[in-house]
Structure formats: C-alpha cells, structure tokens
Motif scaffolding. Structure first.
Motif, PDB file in Angstrom:
ATOM      1  N   ILE A  83       0.824  -1.215   0.000  1.00 52.18           N
ATOM      2  CA  ILE A  83       0.000   0.000   0.000  1.00 52.18           C
ATOM      3  C   ILE A  83       0.855   1.260   0.000  1.00 52.18           C
ATOM      4  O   ILE A  83       0.610   2.208  -0.763  1.00 52.18           O
ATOM      5  N   LEU A  84       1.885   1.297   0.852  1.00 48.82           N
ATOM      6  CA  LEU A  84       2.677   2.524   1.021  1.00 48.82           C
ATOM      7  C   LEU A  84       3.495   2.887  -0.220  1.00 48.82           C
ATOM      8  O   LEU A  84       3.449   4.046  -0.663  1.00 48.82           O
ATOM      9  N   PRO A  85       4.256   1.952  -0.834  1.00 52.93           N
ATOM     10  CA  PRO A  85       4.964   2.325  -2.060  1.00 52.93           C
ATOM     11  C   PRO A  85       4.008   2.727  -3.181  1.00 52.93           C
ATOM     12  O   PRO A  85       4.313   3.615  -3.980  1.00 52.93           O
ATOM     13  N   LEU A  86       2.855   2.082  -3.231  1.00 46.87           N
ATOM     14  CA  LEU A  86       1.862   2.447  -4.241  1.00 46.87           C
ATOM     15  C   LEU A  86       1.358   3.867  -4.021  1.00 46.87           C
ATOM     16  O   LEU A  86       1.139   4.622  -4.980  1.00 46.87           O
ATOM     17  N   ALA A  87       1.191   4.244  -2.749  1.00 45.73           N
ATOM     18  CA  ALA A  87       0.794   5.620  -2.437  1.00 45.73           C
ATOM     19  C   ALA A  87       1.880   6.594  -2.883  1.00 45.73           C
ATOM     20  O   ALA A  87       1.589   7.679  -3.409  1.00 45.73           O
ATOM     21  N   GLY A  88       3.139   6.226  -2.669  1.00 42.50           N
ATOM     22  CA  GLY A  88       4.238   7.074  -3.129  1.00 42.50           C
ATOM     23  C   GLY A  88       4.251   7.211  -4.640  1.00 42.50           C
ATOM     24  O   GLY A  88       4.484   8.304  -5.178  1.00 42.50           O
ATOM     25  N   PHE A  89       3.994   6.103  -5.331  1.00 45.24           N
ATOM     26  CA  PHE A  89       3.939   6.152  -6.792  1.00 45.24           C
ATOM     27  C   PHE A  89       2.803   7.050  -7.260  1.00 45.24           C
ATOM     28  O   PHE A  89       2.971   7.863  -8.186  1.00 45.24           O
ATOM     29  N   SER A 101       0.559  14.928   1.545  1.00 40.07           N
ATOM     30  CA  SER A 101      -0.749  14.323   1.826  1.00 40.07           C
ATOM     31  C   SER A 101      -0.628  12.819   2.009  1.00 40.07           C
ATOM     32  O   SER A 101      -1.268  12.239   2.890  1.00 40.07           O
ATOM     33  N   ALA A 102       0.206  12.197   1.178  1.00 36.11           N
ATOM     34  CA  ALA A 102       0.402  10.749   1.295  1.00 36.11           C
ATOM     35  C   ALA A 102       0.973  10.395   2.665  1.00 36.11           C
ATOM     36  O   ALA A 102       0.503   9.458   3.326  1.00 36.11           O
ATOM     37  N   LEU A 103       1.959  11.144   3.110  1.00 34.44           N
ATOM     38  CA  LEU A 103       2.590  10.874   4.407  1.00 34.44           C
ATOM     39  C   LEU A 103       1.620  11.122   5.562  1.00 34.44           C
ATOM     40  O   LEU A 103       1.525  10.319   6.497  1.00 34.44           O
ATOM     41  N   LEU A 104       0.903  12.233   5.496  1.00 34.42           N
ATOM     42  CA  LEU A 104      -0.005  12.586   6.593  1.00 34.42           C
ATOM     43  C   LEU A 104      -1.173  11.609   6.697  1.00 34.42           C
ATOM     44  O   LEU A 104      -1.518  11.146   7.792  1.00 34.42           O
ATOM     45  N   TRP A 105      -1.783  11.282   5.554  1.00 36.59           N
ATOM     46  CA  TRP A 105      -2.966  10.422   5.601  1.00 36.59           C
ATOM     47  C   TRP A 105      -2.628   8.977   5.931  1.00 36.59           C
ATOM     48  O   TRP A 105      -3.377   8.309   6.652  1.00 36.59           O
ATOM     49  N   THR A 106      -1.506   8.477   5.425  1.00 34.24           N
ATOM     50  CA  THR A 106      -1.147   7.098   5.770  1.00 34.24           C
ATOM     51  C   THR A 106      -0.777   6.983   7.252  1.00 34.24           C
ATOM     52  O   THR A 106      -1.097   5.979   7.902  1.00 34.24           O
ATOM     53  N   THR A 107      -0.124   8.012   7.782  1.00 37.95           N
ATOM     54  CA  THR A 107       0.193   7.998   9.216  1.00 37.95           C
ATOM     55  C   THR A 107      -1.076   8.103  10.050  1.00 37.95           C
ATOM     56  O   THR A 107      -1.229   7.399  11.058  1.00 37.95           O
ATOM     57  N   MET A 159       7.330  -1.044  13.354  1.00 39.47           N
ATOM     58  CA  MET A 159       8.191  -1.271  12.188  1.00 39.47           C
ATOM     59  C   MET A 159       8.435  -2.750  11.925  1.00 39.47           C
ATOM     60  O   MET A 159       9.301  -3.110  11.132  1.00 39.47           O
ATOM     61  N   ILE A 160       7.677  -3.621  12.618  1.00 36.89           N
ATOM     62  CA  ILE A 160       7.860  -5.062  12.460  1.00 36.89           C
ATOM     63  C   ILE A 160       6.549  -5.686  11.989  1.00 36.89           C
ATOM     64  O   ILE A 160       5.517  -5.503  12.633  1.00 36.89           O
ATOM     65  N   PRO A 161       6.560  -6.391  10.864  1.00 35.47           N
ATOM     66  CA  PRO A 161       5.331  -7.046  10.390  1.00 35.47           C
ATOM     67  C   PRO A 161       4.724  -7.920  11.475  1.00 35.47           C
ATOM     68  O   PRO A 161       5.425  -8.476  12.317  1.00 35.47           O
ATOM     69  N   ILE A 162       3.413  -8.052  11.466  1.00 35.08           N
ATOM     70  CA  ILE A 162       2.617  -8.802  12.446  1.00 35.08           C
ATOM     71  C   ILE A 162       2.509  -8.015  13.748  1.00 35.08           C
ATOM     72  O   ILE A 162       1.414  -7.696  14.207  1.00 35.08           O
ATOM     73  N   PHE A 163       3.674  -7.672  14.341  1.00 37.62           N
ATOM     74  CA  PHE A 163       3.668  -6.944  15.602  1.00 37.62           C
ATOM     75  C   PHE A 163       3.149  -5.519  15.428  1.00 37.62           C
ATOM     76  O   PHE A 163       2.739  -4.895  16.403  1.00 37.62           O
ATOM     77  N   ARG A 164       3.213  -4.993  14.207  1.00 41.86           N
ATOM     78  CA  ARG A 164       2.705  -3.644  13.943  1.00 41.86           C
ATOM     79  C   ARG A 164       1.279  -3.495  14.465  1.00 41.86           C
ATOM     80  O   ARG A 164       0.922  -2.479  15.068  1.00 41.86           O
ATOM     81  N   ASN A 211       6.137   4.534   7.563  1.00 44.30           N
ATOM     82  CA  ASN A 211       5.412   4.963   6.369  1.00 44.30           C
ATOM     83  C   ASN A 211       6.277   5.826   5.455  1.00 44.30           C
ATOM     84  O   ASN A 211       6.227   5.692   4.224  1.00 44.30           O
ATOM     85  N   SER A 212       7.064   6.726   6.056  1.00 44.18           N
ATOM     86  CA  SER A 212       7.877   7.633   5.246  1.00 44.18           C
ATOM     87  C   SER A 212       8.872   6.869   4.380  1.00 44.18           C
ATOM     88  O   SER A 212       9.074   7.208   3.213  1.00 44.18           O
ATOM     89  N   VAL A 213       9.492   5.840   4.951  1.00 34.30           N
ATOM     90  CA  VAL A 213      10.478   5.058   4.192  1.00 34.30           C
ATOM     91  C   VAL A 213       9.847   4.482   2.935  1.00 34.30           C
ATOM     92  O   VAL A 213      10.376   4.631   1.818  1.00 34.30           O
ATOM     93  N   PHE A 214       8.682   3.874   3.065  1.00 32.94           N
ATOM     94  CA  PHE A 214       8.083   3.174   1.929  1.00 32.94           C
ATOM     95  C   PHE A 214       7.380   4.118   0.957  1.00 32.94           C
ATOM     96  O   PHE A 214       7.399   3.893  -0.249  1.00 32.94           O
ATOM     97  N   VAL A 215       6.767   5.150   1.483  1.00 24.97           N
ATOM     98  CA  VAL A 215       6.150   6.139   0.588  1.00 24.97           C
ATOM     99  C   VAL A 215       7.224   6.836  -0.246  1.00 24.97           C
ATOM    100  O   VAL A 215       7.070   7.013  -1.463  1.00 24.97           O
TER     101      VAL A 215
END
Length: 215
Positions: free
Chosen positions: A27-33, A44-50, A107-112, A141-145
């Motif tokens: 979802i996040l890289p797609l939002a960046g794209f 907007s992408a950073l604020l709304w995803t956060t 920042m850890i899958p599942i545990f997120r 989110n910032s890293v992937f966006v």
C-alpha cells in the motif's frame, strides 16, 4: 487511491492495521507512486497514511482495553500449554519495555498491529501510546512512501525486498512458537512421569504396610 486519493491510502492503511494480511509494504509504495504521478501531494500521502496507522492502532488499543487483564488471564487459562504465570511474566516485561515495544513494534510485520492490544490491556497512558504510535508509524510509512515516490513505475520492487524481511520475521515467530511448544510438552511429560512414579511408590509402600499388618 484512484477514487479517494490520499484519504483512500489512509483508509487502506487503517484497514491494514486491523487485517494484517493487507500488506502495508504494498500500500505505502503504491501511495508514493500515486503521489509521483500527481494524483495527490507527497505530504498528503505521508499525513494520511500515518493518520490511518494511528486510527487502526487506536481501534486495537481499545479492543485490548475492553478485554482487560482479568479476561485475558481467563482466556489464557483455557489455552493448552499456557500458564497464568506466562501472562504475569509478559505483564512484567511490558511494564519495563512497553514504550520501546510500541515504538519499534510499528516497524515489524505482524507486531505492527498486535502490539496495540497489550498496550490497551495494560492501559498504557493514551497520550503516550498515541505519541509513540504516531512517531513509529511516521518513520515506517515515510520510508516506503518515499521509496515508491522515487522509484515511480518500479515501486513494486520495494515489495520484493520487504517480502524477504516479512518472511524472516514469520520464520523467527514460527521457530519461537515451535520451541515453546516442544519445551512445554517435555516439561509436561516429565511431570506426568514423576507423578506416576510417586503414585507407584505410594502404592508399593501401602502394599508393604498391609503385609506387615497381616503378619
């Protein structure tokens, strides 16, 4: 995202928190794209995803708060191989490391997603939980966006790399669970064997006592 813009990206991330099979690393890289294509701004992408991350985490926090310690202990007592002492140890660990767990857990899958539930059960102060969740989510989110924004049409390459990270985390979790089950089964087997030996010993002593009484 096409129909709702950055708000749609935020809504997708909120759902990802509630339903982990929806992968944020897609979802996040797609939002960046999408931001790189001018469908909405990068900010907007950073604020709304956060915001979506915080909303989803807050929902799970309240699930934990409504569940509460007493219900958690009652449920754990019914689970095979789980002891009440395990819950007590987890509580003690969370009281010492809960703030770090909530922050880095984002920042850890599942545990997120899951880390929000014990935070609710232990009633971590809400301002602290929101602050840590916001900061941890913003970093993740910032890293992937930004990667999706920079890679453009090659945004999907991010998911290939992060997929390995997610699989590694799942592998570690599976090994920990397997080790836990094996250790508990061995302890239960030894306890059962020791109990049987004590029972046989008592029976044997009782038999010798009855023979002496007849003599």
């Amino acid at each position: 995202m096409d129909s709702l813009g950055a708000v749609g990206a935020g809504a997708a991330i909120a759902l990802e928190n509630l339903f982990p099979p929806l992968p944020s690393e897609v979802i996040l890289p797609l939002a960046g794209f999408a931001a790189s294509q001018g469908k909405f701004s990068l900010l907007s992408a950073l604020l709304w995803t956060t915001a979506g991350s915080v909303v989803g985490a807050l929902a799970l926090y309240w699930v934990g708060a409504l569940l509460g310690r007493d219900r958690t202990v009652a449920v754990a007592a019914r689970l095979p191989l789980v002891k009440t002492s395990d819950i007590e140890k987890t509580e003690a660990w969370f009281s010492r490391h809960g703030t770090k767990a909530v922050f880095f857990g984002r920042m850890i899958p599942i545990f997120r997603s899951m880390i929000s539930i014990p935070a609710g059960i232990e009633r971590m102060p809400l301002p602290v939980f929101l602050g840590l969740t916001t900061l941890g989510s913003l970093l993740w989110n910032s890293v992937f966006v930004l990667l999706g924004y920079g890679l453009g049409s090659r945004w999907h390459e991010v998911t290939d790399v992060v997929g390995l990270y997610s699989k590694a985390v799942l592998g570690v979790v599976a090994l920990v669970v397997l080790a836990f089950v094996v250790i508990r089964l061995r302890k239960a087997g030894r306890a059962h064997k020791a109990g049987r030996i004590r029972k046989e010993d008592r029976t044997h002593k009782a038999g010798r006592g009855s023979h002496r009484a007849r003599d």
